[in-house]
Design a protein around this motif. Structure first.
Motif, mmCIF file in Angstrom:
data_model
loop_
_atom_site.group_PDB
_atom_site.id
_atom_site.type_symbol
_atom_site.label_atom_id
_atom_site.label_comp_id
_atom_site.label_asym_id
_atom_site.label_seq_id
_atom_site.Cartn_x
_atom_site.Cartn_y
_atom_site.Cartn_z
ATOM 1 N N ARG A 1 26.783 33.696 26.073
ATOM 2 C CA ARG A 1 27.697 34.837 25.696
ATOM 3 C C ARG A 1 27.187 36.080 26.508
ATOM 4 O O ARG A 1 27.810 37.210 26.201
ATOM 5 C CB ARG A 1 27.575 35.024 24.227
ATOM 6 N N ARG A 2 26.436 35.984 27.400
ATOM 7 C CA ARG A 2 26.026 37.239 28.195
ATOM 8 C C ARG A 2 27.070 37.597 29.082
ATOM 9 O O ARG A 2 27.630 36.651 29.768
ATOM 10 C CB ARG A 2 24.822 36.845 29.033
ATOM 11 N N SER A 3 27.067 39.000 29.051
ATOM 12 C CA SER A 3 28.218 39.594 30.097
ATOM 13 C C SER A 3 27.656 39.497 31.681
ATOM 14 O O SER A 3 26.754 40.223 31.798
ATOM 15 C CB SER A 3 28.737 40.909 29.612
ATOM 16 N N ARG A 4 28.288 38.647 32.316
ATOM 17 C CA ARG A 4 27.877 38.647 33.766
ATOM 18 C C ARG A 4 29.215 39.192 34.811
ATOM 19 O O ARG A 4 28.498 39.598 36.110
ATOM 20 C CB ARG A 4 27.794 37.158 33.949
ATOM 21 N N LEU A 5 30.284 39.810 34.317
ATOM 22 C CA LEU A 5 31.146 40.317 35.181
ATOM 23 C C LEU A 5 31.849 41.516 34.450
ATOM 24 O O LEU A 5 32.823 41.177 33.535
ATOM 25 C CB LEU A 5 32.201 39.284 35.821
ATOM 26 N N VAL A 6 31.042 42.600 34.239
ATOM 27 C CA VAL A 6 31.528 43.710 33.315
ATOM 28 C C VAL A 6 32.768 44.174 33.794
ATOM 29 O O VAL A 6 33.114 44.679 34.951
ATOM 30 C CB VAL A 6 30.360 44.794 33.353
ATOM 31 N N GLY A 7 33.838 44.102 32.658
ATOM 32 C CA GLY A 7 35.051 44.501 32.854
ATOM 33 C C GLY A 7 36.003 43.959 33.425
ATOM 34 O O GLY A 7 37.165 44.051 33.837
ATOM 35 N N HIS A 8 35.760 42.439 33.718
ATOM 36 C CA HIS A 8 36.314 41.692 34.277
ATOM 37 C C HIS A 8 37.703 41.261 33.738
ATOM 38 O O HIS A 8 37.361 40.695 32.484
ATOM 39 C CB HIS A 8 35.578 40.456 35.061
ATOM 40 N N GLN A 9 38.697 41.003 34.160
ATOM 41 C CA GLN A 9 40.131 40.502 33.400
ATOM 42 C C GLN A 9 40.606 39.449 34.680
ATOM 43 O O GLN A 9 40.967 39.815 35.708
ATOM 44 C CB GLN A 9 41.009 41.415 33.126
ATOM 45 N N VAL A 10 41.004 38.300 34.331
ATOM 46 C CA VAL A 10 41.591 37.287 34.894
ATOM 47 C C VAL A 10 43.141 37.697 34.862
ATOM 48 O O VAL A 10 43.878 37.955 36.028
ATOM 49 C CB VAL A 10 41.458 35.912 34.510
ATOM 50 N N LEU A 11 43.692 38.002 33.807
ATOM 51 C CA LEU A 11 45.054 38.487 33.596
ATOM 52 C C LEU A 11 44.952 39.730 32.370
ATOM 53 O O LEU A 11 44.047 39.501 31.373
ATOM 54 C CB LEU A 11 45.875 37.527 33.153
ATOM 55 N N PRO A 12 45.467 40.736 32.519
ATOM 56 C CA PRO A 12 45.270 41.868 31.677
ATOM 57 C C PRO A 12 45.713 41.693 30.262
ATOM 58 O O PRO A 12 45.002 41.942 29.364
ATOM 59 C CB PRO A 12 46.461 42.883 32.324
ATOM 60 N N TRP A 13 46.590 40.855 29.973
ATOM 61 C CA TRP A 13 46.944 40.329 28.636
ATOM 62 C C TRP A 13 46.067 39.416 27.994
ATOM 63 O O TRP A 13 46.379 39.277 26.845
ATOM 64 C CB TRP A 13 48.358 39.992 28.410
ATOM 65 N N HIS A 14 45.099 38.950 28.670
ATOM 66 C CA HIS A 14 44.193 37.777 28.248
ATOM 67 C C HIS A 14 42.884 38.644 27.748
ATOM 68 O O HIS A 14 42.031 38.037 27.061
ATOM 69 C CB HIS A 14 43.819 36.835 28.981
ATOM 70 N N GLY A 15 42.650 40.022 28.105
ATOM 71 C CA GLY A 15 41.776 40.648 27.616
ATOM 72 C C GLY A 15 40.324 40.366 28.731
ATOM 73 O O GLY A 15 40.367 39.771 29.738
ATOM 74 N N PRO A 16 39.320 41.235 28.414
ATOM 75 C CA PRO A 16 38.125 40.700 29.245
ATOM 76 C C PRO A 16 37.634 39.474 29.382
ATOM 77 O O PRO A 16 37.565 38.761 28.094
ATOM 78 C CB PRO A 16 37.179 41.801 28.459
ATOM 79 N N GLU A 17 37.087 38.984 30.444
ATOM 80 C CA GLU A 17 36.417 37.488 30.542
ATOM 81 C C GLU A 17 35.343 37.731 31.332
ATOM 82 O O GLU A 17 35.176 37.381 32.266
ATOM 83 C CB GLU A 17 37.384 36.540 31.108
ATOM 84 N N GLU A 18 34.179 38.339 30.527
ATOM 85 C CA GLU A 18 32.937 38.715 31.256
ATOM 86 C C GLU A 18 31.861 37.667 31.076
ATOM 87 O O GLU A 18 30.757 37.688 31.959
ATOM 88 C CB GLU A 18 32.574 40.052 30.686
ATOM 89 N N SER A 19 31.848 36.714 30.362
ATOM 90 C CA SER A 19 30.833 35.562 30.030
ATOM 91 C C SER A 19 31.406 34.189 30.074
ATOM 92 O O SER A 19 32.738 33.984 29.947
ATOM 93 C CB SER A 19 30.380 35.926 28.432
ATOM 94 N N ILE A 20 30.387 33.437 30.092
ATOM 95 C CA ILE A 20 30.873 31.916 30.070
ATOM 96 C C ILE A 20 31.858 31.815 28.571
ATOM 97 O O ILE A 20 32.829 31.019 28.943
ATOM 98 C CB ILE A 20 29.581 31.096 29.965
ATOM 99 N N ALA A 21 31.325 32.366 27.608
ATOM 100 C CA ALA A 21 32.058 31.942 26.420
ATOM 101 C C ALA A 21 33.538 32.232 26.590
ATOM 102 O O ALA A 21 34.566 31.692 26.190
ATOM 103 C CB ALA A 21 31.429 32.721 25.300
ATOM 104 N N ALA A 22 33.820 33.510 27.067
ATOM 105 C CA ALA A 22 35.091 34.215 27.189
ATOM 106 C C ALA A 22 36.048 33.447 28.209
ATOM 107 O O ALA A 22 37.245 33.158 27.963
ATOM 108 C CB ALA A 22 34.757 35.717 27.607
ATOM 109 N N VAL A 23 35.526 33.329 29.270
ATOM 110 C CA VAL A 23 36.265 32.343 30.458
ATOM 111 C C VAL A 23 36.654 30.993 29.812
ATOM 112 O O VAL A 23 37.663 30.361 29.872
ATOM 113 C CB VAL A 23 35.581 32.333 31.799
ATOM 114 N N ALA A 24 35.585 30.279 29.171
ATOM 115 C CA ALA A 24 35.835 28.837 28.657
ATOM 116 C C ALA A 24 36.901 29.045 27.597
ATOM 117 O O ALA A 24 37.596 28.073 27.424
ATOM 118 C CB ALA A 24 34.584 28.369 28.308
ATOM 119 N N THR A 25 36.881 29.943 26.831
ATOM 120 C CA THR A 25 37.674 30.006 25.688
ATOM 121 C C THR A 25 39.192 30.284 25.913
ATOM 122 O O THR A 25 40.401 29.310 25.802
ATOM 123 C CB THR A 25 37.397 31.313 24.751
ATOM 124 N N ARG A 26 39.652 31.072 27.073
ATOM 125 C CA ARG A 26 40.924 31.204 27.715
ATOM 126 C C ARG A 26 41.192 29.899 28.748
ATOM 127 O O ARG A 26 42.435 29.445 28.561
ATOM 128 C CB ARG A 26 40.873 32.623 28.671
#
Length: 318
Positions: free
Chosen positions: A173-198
């Protein structure tokens, strides 16, 4: 084993086909013995490579062969017993179910008029040729770029999620890319958890649009076990959609996504290209984040390159 080592070995798919189509192999057990494997493993391998169970594949090719012979003057009786049927009546019933007419109504010979619908492009062509139709080649063919990339995406995602399961909760869950978004409408994807979820869930809105299902919940549990379970449920639905688009040649069909506000229209080809593009990007993000968490991935088991994936998947069960 390197790809070159694998490539130098006898073609495993040809070995399986030989066992299925060998005239002396009348049962599943005999086919499996011919391939030096168990009936269960043999069935799984043939299904994986062709999309058909071995008995169904053999029956279809046998009926195509019979139709080819009938078109060229062989009697129905001779074809019935030559095809392994115990009676002409049984053969005629099977033939009529497959072709929609009895063998006596088989039209004159045409180029491919003896072919039956097939999920894999494998057809009887002549006494010495098994024809592989490039238009419907099996999923392990390198000819269909879309099929190769879709399967690679799903398999690579599965492997990455498995590795994510070895990451402790803090690193996951650690934030590794602060403020990073792959696509704006998907929201921030800063952690392994966030990227894996999307990575796992972005196919769901498209599936809902095409299937006419309710809007999906994209914000459910994001632990690895939950995402792995979701991926296993989503993957077959996504594969079925791609196969149906291909079967119907519906790449230029338009769907209107009422889940968007305001509603938008998309080509089927746009939807698939979009998902493949950003799924590949997210898989590479996860690789970087895993490396940042101190987990080095071995390309021997999990490789981002579809060339190596295709070679390995083709030869893995030889």
């Amino acid at each position: 084993m390197s790809p070159l080592d694998a490539a130098s070995r006898p073609d495993p798919w040809r070995r399986l086909l030989d066992a299925v189509l060998n005239a002396d192999n009348h049962s599943l057990e005999e086919m499996a013995d011919g391939a030096d494997t168990s009936p269960f493993h043999f069935t799984r391998q043939v299904r994986r490579g062709s999309g058909e169970p071995p008995i169904a594949l053999r029956r279809r090719i046998t009926l195509e062969r019979a139709a080819w012979l009938i078109q060229r003057g062989t009697s129905v009786t001779d074809c019935a017993f030559d095809s392994g049927y115990e009676s002409v009546e049984g053969f005629s019933r099977a033939f009529a179910r497959a072709f929609g007419h009895p063998p006596t109504a088989m039209p004159p010979a045409t180029d491919r008029g003896h072919w039956l619908p097939a999920p894999n492009g494998l057809h009887f062509h002549s006494p010495t040729v098994l024809y592989v139709d490039a238009g419907t080649a099996n999923e392990h063919s390198a000819g269909d770029v879309v099929a190769l990339m879709v399967r690679h995406d799903l398999d690579d995602t599965r492997e990455l999620l498995s590795v994510c399961g070895s990451v402790n909760t803090d690193d996951y869950r650690r934030s590794r890319l602060v403020g990073h978004q792959v696509l704006p409408w998907h929201g921030p994807e800063e952690s392994i958890a966030a990227v894996a979820t999307r990575l796992v869930r972005t196919k769901l809105p498209w599936l809902a649009t095409v299937e006419g299902s309710p809007a999906p919940d994209l914000d459910g549990p994001d632990d690895v076990a939950s995402l792995r379970g979701e991926h296993e449920r989503i993957a077959p639905r996504w594969l079925a959609l791609i196969r149906e688009i291909e079967r119907a040649d519906a790449w230029t069909d338009v769907v209107i996504d009422a889940l968007c506000d305001p509603p938008e229209s998309f080509l089927m080809s746009q939807i698939v290209a979009h998902e493949l593009t950003f799924a590949a990007h997210r898989r590479q993000l996860i690789r970087w984040m895993l490396s940042d968490a101190g987990i080095e991935l071995s390309t021997a088991t999990i490789d981002p390159d579809p060339i190596m994936w295709h070679r390995r998947s083709w030869h893995a069960e030889s």
